[in-house]
Design a protein around this motif. Sequence first.
Motif, PDB file in Angstrom:
ATOM      1  N   LYS A   7       1.551  -3.313  -5.029  1.00 19.25           N
ATOM      2  CA  LYS A   7       0.469  -3.255  -6.017  1.00 19.25           C
ATOM      3  C   LYS A   7      -0.086  -4.651  -6.332  1.00 19.25           C
ATOM      4  O   LYS A   7      -1.302  -4.825  -6.380  1.00 19.25           O
ATOM      5  CB  LYS A   7       0.943  -2.549  -7.295  1.00 19.25           C
ATOM      6  N   ASP A   8       0.780  -5.624  -6.526  1.00 21.98           N
ATOM      7  CA  ASP A   8       0.300  -6.973  -6.834  1.00 21.98           C
ATOM      8  C   ASP A   8      -0.550  -7.537  -5.699  1.00 21.98           C
ATOM      9  O   ASP A   8      -1.551  -8.221  -5.938  1.00 21.98           O
ATOM     10  CB  ASP A   8       1.466  -7.921  -7.120  1.00 21.98           C
ATOM     11  N   GLU A   9      -0.171  -7.246  -4.475  1.00 22.01           N
ATOM     12  CA  GLU A   9      -0.942  -7.704  -3.316  1.00 22.01           C
ATOM     13  C   GLU A   9      -2.313  -7.030  -3.283  1.00 22.01           C
ATOM     14  O   GLU A   9      -3.314  -7.659  -2.952  1.00 22.01           O
ATOM     15  CB  GLU A   9      -0.170  -7.428  -2.024  1.00 22.01           C
ATOM     16  N   VAL A  10      -2.354  -5.749  -3.637  1.00 24.73           N
ATOM     17  CA  VAL A  10      -3.634  -5.037  -3.692  1.00 24.73           C
ATOM     18  C   VAL A  10      -4.553  -5.721  -4.704  1.00 24.73           C
ATOM     19  O   VAL A  10      -5.727  -5.983  -4.417  1.00 24.73           O
ATOM     20  CB  VAL A  10      -3.440  -3.550  -4.057  1.00 24.73           C
ATOM     21  N   TYR A  11      -4.037  -6.020  -5.892  1.00 25.51           N
ATOM     22  CA  TYR A  11      -4.863  -6.660  -6.921  1.00 25.51           C
ATOM     23  C   TYR A  11      -5.412  -7.986  -6.427  1.00 25.51           C
ATOM     24  O   TYR A  11      -6.594  -8.291  -6.629  1.00 25.51           O
ATOM     25  CB  TYR A  11      -4.060  -6.892  -8.205  1.00 25.51           C
TER      26      TYR A  11
END
Length: 160
Positions: free
Chosen positions: A21-25
């Motif tokens: 998720k953090d990479e997506v953001y």
Amino acid sequence: MTGPATPAITVYVDADACPVKDEVYRVAGRHGAHVVVVANAFLNVPREPWIERVIVSDKLDAADDWIAERAGPQAVVVTADVPLASRCVKAGASVLSPTGKAFTDSSVGMALATRDLMQSLREAGAVTGGPRPFSPKDRSAFLGALDRALVRLRRNAQGG
């Protein structure tokens, strides 16, 4: 007179147990993409106007159904769920696993067959282990794959 606006690109995240998720953001923010994080329970998400949290019911496959109903050619779907990936590929979306593997028309059928075979083997007791642990190499592969998918969608949307 102005031309037509570039269609918005949306990244849908099948958020339950998603390790990236953090990479997506980070990547979506760099590309100006809208992010929709879909889960059946409350999740913290960054307070950004381009990040949306959607909480669906705890009914089986509620998050999958919500995402599949909205996925289309201007979307990237991030999921490890092979049946959801298949539905989204059929809808024209770009689909990535958290390890960076792209699900495509040509690969999703084999992925479904492999998933079904492994499930049968597990039920028969022949396979007792799960997937290998998520690694830094997987995270790096995902970052590159998401970046490439967003660049491709942006280029296609601009007629390039």
